[in-house]
Design an enzyme around this catalytic site. Sequence first.
Site, short mmCIF file in Angstrom:
data_model
loop_
_atom_site.label_atom_id
_atom_site.label_comp_id
_atom_site.label_asym_id
_atom_site.label_seq_id
_atom_site.Cartn_x
_atom_site.Cartn_y
_atom_site.Cartn_z
CB CYS A 1 -2.84 7.15 -2.14
SG CYS A 1 -3.84 6.83 -3.60
CB CYS B 1 -3.73 10.08 -4.25
SG CYS B 1 -4.95 8.98 -3.49
#
Length: 287
Positions: free
Chosen positions: A34, A37
């Site tokens: 991600c 993230c």
Amino acid sequence: MGAVRVINNDGQFYGEMMRAGTKLVVVDFTATWCGPCQRIAPVFEQLSVKYPNAVFLKVDVDNCTEVAVVQGVSAMPTFIFYRNQTKLGLCQGADAVELESKIQQFYGGGEAEETESPVSGHMDLATFITKKECECLNESDDHNFVQCLTSEDGYLESDCDEQLILSIAFSQAVKIHSLKIKAPKDKGPKNIKLFINQPRTIDFDVAECNTSIQDLTLTPNVLEDGTPVGLRFVKFQNVQNLQIFVKDNQSGSETTRIDHLAVIGSPISTTNMGDFKRVIGKKGESH
């Protein structure tokens, strides 16, 4: 160096939640694949240093699939906030401003987090008080209700006579064990009546005439020391709002003053760790 604890499996998450006690727990549900993230990860590290009395956990959803399912994580990153194993709120996405705003909302007194609760097994429920929905009748303009909900922001004083009605709203149902009221020995409240789960703030006539759930008579020494006063706990098991009618004060002076009011108890958990434990116990079973 940051204070983020990396969670490698579901059981470790459960253990960390138990050990955190009444401290704020901030959990970053993340994934290596991600992009957002990874961008916000350094910010999360910095916040763990800035707010040292909270517990910061990083959970890789691919390593802790049961935790992610039980906590309802559907997008990454998701940040979920807990206290006393109870979910307080969440935010999604790599928004550093929103993340810190949420931490500040739930962090509480910070330094106070290191001290034990005055009542074993319970906590100061300040985090769960919805201040914008609280109300006080007959408060002074200069010394209003909000000022007595923290220990350092002034005090509450009545306006035209000694009586007060305090209406405290909670963000979720709580159990109330005791009240901690710190006030001057002469101007502090003496006789109070407690009401719960009222549809609206009661007025003084209703407070005088209606039967309360409990009446208390406070002593000067209890007020001066801020000693918790126990309630009939069985009667305060599912409280959405608490209303306190202050009938009079210790010396009959014109106004009543409260320096600090704390409600001690426990939230009714929305994160059932018993259910969670049963889920993680199924790991490895055939499906």
